[in-house]
Enzyme design. Structure first.
Site, PDB file in Angstrom:
ATOM      1  N   LYS A 113       0.836  -1.213   0.000  1.00 21.67           N
ATOM      2  CA  LYS A 113       0.000   0.000   0.000  1.00 21.67           C
ATOM      3  C   LYS A 113       0.860   1.248   0.000  1.00 21.67           C
ATOM      4  O   LYS A 113       0.493   2.249  -0.603  1.00 21.67           O
ATOM      5  CB  LYS A 113      -0.957   0.001   1.189  1.00 21.67           C
ATOM      6  CG  LYS A 113      -2.086  -0.988   1.019  1.00 21.67           C
ATOM      7  CD  LYS A 113      -3.153  -0.816   2.074  1.00 21.67           C
ATOM      8  CE  LYS A 113      -4.283  -1.826   1.888  1.00 21.67           C
ATOM      9  NZ  LYS A 113      -5.221  -1.862   2.979  1.00 21.67           N
ATOM     10  N   LYS A 196      -4.484 -10.185  -6.728  1.00 18.47           N
ATOM     11  CA  LYS A 196      -5.842 -10.428  -6.195  1.00 18.47           C
ATOM     12  C   LYS A 196      -6.843  -9.373  -6.672  1.00 18.47           C
ATOM     13  O   LYS A 196      -6.446  -8.243  -6.974  1.00 18.47           O
ATOM     14  CB  LYS A 196      -5.807 -10.523  -4.669  1.00 18.47           C
ATOM     15  CG  LYS A 196      -5.667  -9.208  -3.993  1.00 18.47           C
ATOM     16  CD  LYS A 196      -6.187  -9.199  -2.554  1.00 18.47           C
ATOM     17  CE  LYS A 196      -6.237  -7.742  -2.141  1.00 18.47           C
ATOM     18  NZ  LYS A 196      -6.682  -7.409  -0.856  1.00 18.47           N
ATOM     19  N   LYS A 199     -10.805  -4.200  -4.156  1.00 17.26           N
ATOM     20  CA  LYS A 199     -11.906  -3.254  -4.304  1.00 17.26           C
ATOM     21  C   LYS A 199     -11.438  -1.833  -4.521  1.00 17.26           C
ATOM     22  O   LYS A 199     -12.218  -0.979  -4.888  1.00 17.26           O
ATOM     23  CB  LYS A 199     -12.872  -3.355  -3.124  1.00 17.26           C
ATOM     24  CG  LYS A 199     -12.298  -3.100  -1.749  1.00 17.26           C
ATOM     25  CD  LYS A 199     -13.462  -3.187  -0.770  1.00 17.26           C
ATOM     26  CE  LYS A 199     -13.100  -3.692   0.577  1.00 17.26           C
ATOM     27  NZ  LYS A 199     -12.110  -2.933   1.294  1.00 17.26           N
TER      28      LYS A 199
HETATM   29  P1  TYM Z   1     -10.966  -6.023   3.148  1.00 21.98           P
HETATM   30  O1  TYM Z   1     -11.975  -4.960   3.284  1.00 21.98           O
HETATM   31  O2  TYM Z   1      -9.831  -5.777   2.235  1.00 21.98           O
HETATM   32  O3  TYM Z   1     -11.648  -7.371   2.710  1.00 21.98           O
HETATM   33  C1  TYM Z   1     -12.766  -7.920   3.412  1.00 21.98           C
HETATM   34  C2  TYM Z   1     -12.648  -9.424   3.390  1.00 21.98           C
HETATM   35  O4  TYM Z   1     -12.628  -9.882   2.035  1.00 21.98           O
HETATM   36  C3  TYM Z   1     -11.485 -10.701   1.815  1.00 21.98           C
HETATM   37  N1  TYM Z   1     -11.012 -10.475   0.448  1.00 21.98           N
HETATM   38  C4  TYM Z   1     -10.859 -11.437  -0.462  1.00 21.98           C
HETATM   39  N2  TYM Z   1     -11.057 -12.762  -0.411  1.00 21.98           N
HETATM   40  C5  TYM Z   1     -10.800 -13.458  -1.533  1.00 21.98           C
HETATM   41  N3  TYM Z   1     -10.357 -12.907  -2.700  1.00 21.98           N
HETATM   42  C6  TYM Z   1     -10.152 -11.588  -2.780  1.00 21.98           C
HETATM   43  N4  TYM Z   1      -9.733 -11.054  -3.921  1.00 21.98           N
HETATM   44  C7  TYM Z   1     -10.394 -10.785  -1.635  1.00 21.98           C
HETATM   45  N5  TYM Z   1     -10.289  -9.447  -1.378  1.00 21.98           N
HETATM   46  C8  TYM Z   1     -10.665  -9.290  -0.104  1.00 21.98           C
HETATM   47  C9  TYM Z   1     -10.464 -10.215   2.844  1.00 21.98           C
HETATM   48  O5  TYM Z   1      -9.501 -11.212   3.116  1.00 21.98           O
HETATM   49  C10 TYM Z   1     -11.337  -9.910   4.025  1.00 21.98           C
HETATM   50  O6  TYM Z   1     -11.609 -11.091   4.755  1.00 21.98           O
HETATM   51  N6  TYM Z   1      -8.327  -5.312   7.277  1.00 21.98           N
HETATM   52  C11 TYM Z   1      -9.510  -5.963   6.753  1.00 21.98           C
HETATM   53  C12 TYM Z   1     -10.765  -5.530   7.475  1.00 21.98           C
HETATM   54  C13 TYM Z   1     -10.713  -5.719   8.939  1.00 21.98           C
HETATM   55  C14 TYM Z   1     -10.847  -6.959   9.635  1.00 21.98           C
HETATM   56  C15 TYM Z   1     -10.728  -6.632  11.004  1.00 21.98           C
HETATM   57  C16 TYM Z   1     -11.063  -8.274   9.222  1.00 21.98           C
HETATM   58  C17 TYM Z   1     -10.524  -4.734   9.863  1.00 21.98           C
HETATM   59  N7  TYM Z   1     -10.540  -5.286  11.109  1.00 21.98           N
HETATM   60  C18 TYM Z   1     -10.822  -7.630  11.999  1.00 21.98           C
HETATM   61  C19 TYM Z   1     -11.135  -9.262  10.211  1.00 21.98           C
HETATM   62  C20 TYM Z   1     -11.014  -8.935  11.562  1.00 21.98           C
HETATM   63  C21 TYM Z   1      -9.660  -5.576   5.294  1.00 21.98           C
HETATM   64  O7  TYM Z   1      -9.233  -4.524   4.860  1.00 21.98           O
HETATM   65  O8  TYM Z   1     -10.406  -6.431   4.568  1.00 21.98           O
END
Ligand code: TYM
Length: 336
Positions: A113, A196, A199
């Protein structure tokens, strides 16, 4: 026996994608039947990148509505926004003071990032995984369902628990386990199947958003990058693009990858793309209808958010109180 506690969230940046759905939210909805689940919109995490306040505000409403539309039940689960529970930011501080910088330096997401964001490498981007640990530990979560990309953050969270246990004892914080689905834990970009699906990708064609119109979905899936060969087979090394489409097809249809590969023998990649585009549209149609209804009912969304936040705060405040006691900070009510 008491139900295990599950917690997970998604950061309010960009658009929720098919990757988020397949890698995470689809598992969240499956788990809600058997576990005590908390799911939240990580709006504080979103501030690690520059945000237009009005757009962030709208996006938070939209993400919350998408959680509901995707099938998360606000009665069975605790659904809330991170910023509505101030204990997240408070526990974050305590944990920040326990986390060695060397551990944060190893985080690959920070490296990625900050390379992409050279103009805004802020301290929040660096300490982001500590806030994530606070999110998890406040609720004594046993299991955290995430996609593959969050595995390293979960490992750091476990390290932080060990630091805490060594310094303050083991009675307050529970050691969480990651839960990473067997299939679809890393859905790849439609334009570059070696990275990957993200979003916040600037290239809109690289992801399908949950709320994309059917026309856009058709165009994006039919335009997905594959290879110049014609043989239909699953091979992540040699046919990353096709294999990604087969994985998405398999998760959404419930059919095994082998079954799909057999079905399409002798056919062209275009046939798979056309059928997959229809499958994605059909899967998302009821979600999008529900989403539109919810977005027309902002009062309901706000009420639901509010009751989720109250439920979450009740639990979070208990953990924070115990943490403050462990650390030696004075608790006024127990001194009276
Ligand atoms: P985030 O918002 O990037 O993604 C949310 C969830 O989606 C999963 N994910 C994917 N899984 C498969 N293929 C992909 N291309 C893909 N892109 C995203 C992510 O692994 C995630 O599970 N830091 C985290 C949010 C967060 C969080 C937490 C999660 C904040 N606090 C506490 C668990 C526990 C994040 O940015 O996810």
């Amino acid at each position: 026996m008491a139900k295990k506690t599950i917690l997970s969230g998604s950061t309010a940046t960009g658009d929720l994608t098919l990757g988020n759905y397949i890698g995470a939210i689809n598992n969240w909805t499956a788990l809600q039947e058997e576990y005590d689940c908390l799911y939240f919109v990580a709006d504080l995490h979103a501030l690690t990148v520059k945000q237009d306040p009005k757009k962030l505000n709208d996006r938070c409403m939209s993400f919350f509505a998408q959680y509901l539309a995707l099938g998360l039940d606000p009665v069975k689960n605790t659904l809330f926004l991170q910023s509505h529970v101030p204990e997240h930011a408070e526990l974050n501080w305590i944990l920040t003071c326990l986390t060695p910088m060397g551990y944060l330096n190893r985080m690959t997401q920070f490296k990625d990032k900050s390379e992409k964001n050279t103009k805004n490498i802020n301290a929040g981007l660096y300490t982001y995984p500590v806030l994530m640990a606070a999110d998890i530990l406040l609720y004594q979560a046993d299991v955290v369902p995430v996609g593959e990309d969050q595995k390293q953050h979960l490992e750091l969270c476990r390290d932080i628990v060990n630091f805490y246990h060594n310094r303050y004892g083991e009675k307050t914080l529970v050691m969480p386990e990651p839960f990473i689905g067997k299939q679809g834990a890393r859905v790849m970009s439609l334009q570059d199947p070696t990275s990957k699906m993200s979003k916040s990708d600037e290239n809109e064609k690289s992801f399908v958003s949950i709320i994309d119109t059917p026309k856009k979905i058709q165009k994006k899936i039919k335009g997905a990058v594959t290879d110049s060969d014609t043989v239909i087979e699953f091979d992540v090394e040699k046919k990353a693009g096709l294999s990604n489409l087969l994985t998405i097809y398999s998760v959404l249809s419930g059919k095994k990858v082998d079954e799909i590969v057999n079905e399409y023998q002798g056919k062209m990649y275009g046939h798979i793309k056309a059928d997959l585009a229809d499958l994605v549209c059909d899967t998302l149609k009821p979600v999008q209808e529900k989403y539109a209804d919810l977005m027309n009912n902002q009062d309901y969304l706000l009420e639901t958010m509010n009751s989720g936040a109250s439920k979450a705060r009740e639990r979070a405040s208990k953990t924070l109180k115990a943490v403050y006691e462990d650390t030696g900070l004075i608790n006024l009510s127990s001194r009276k």
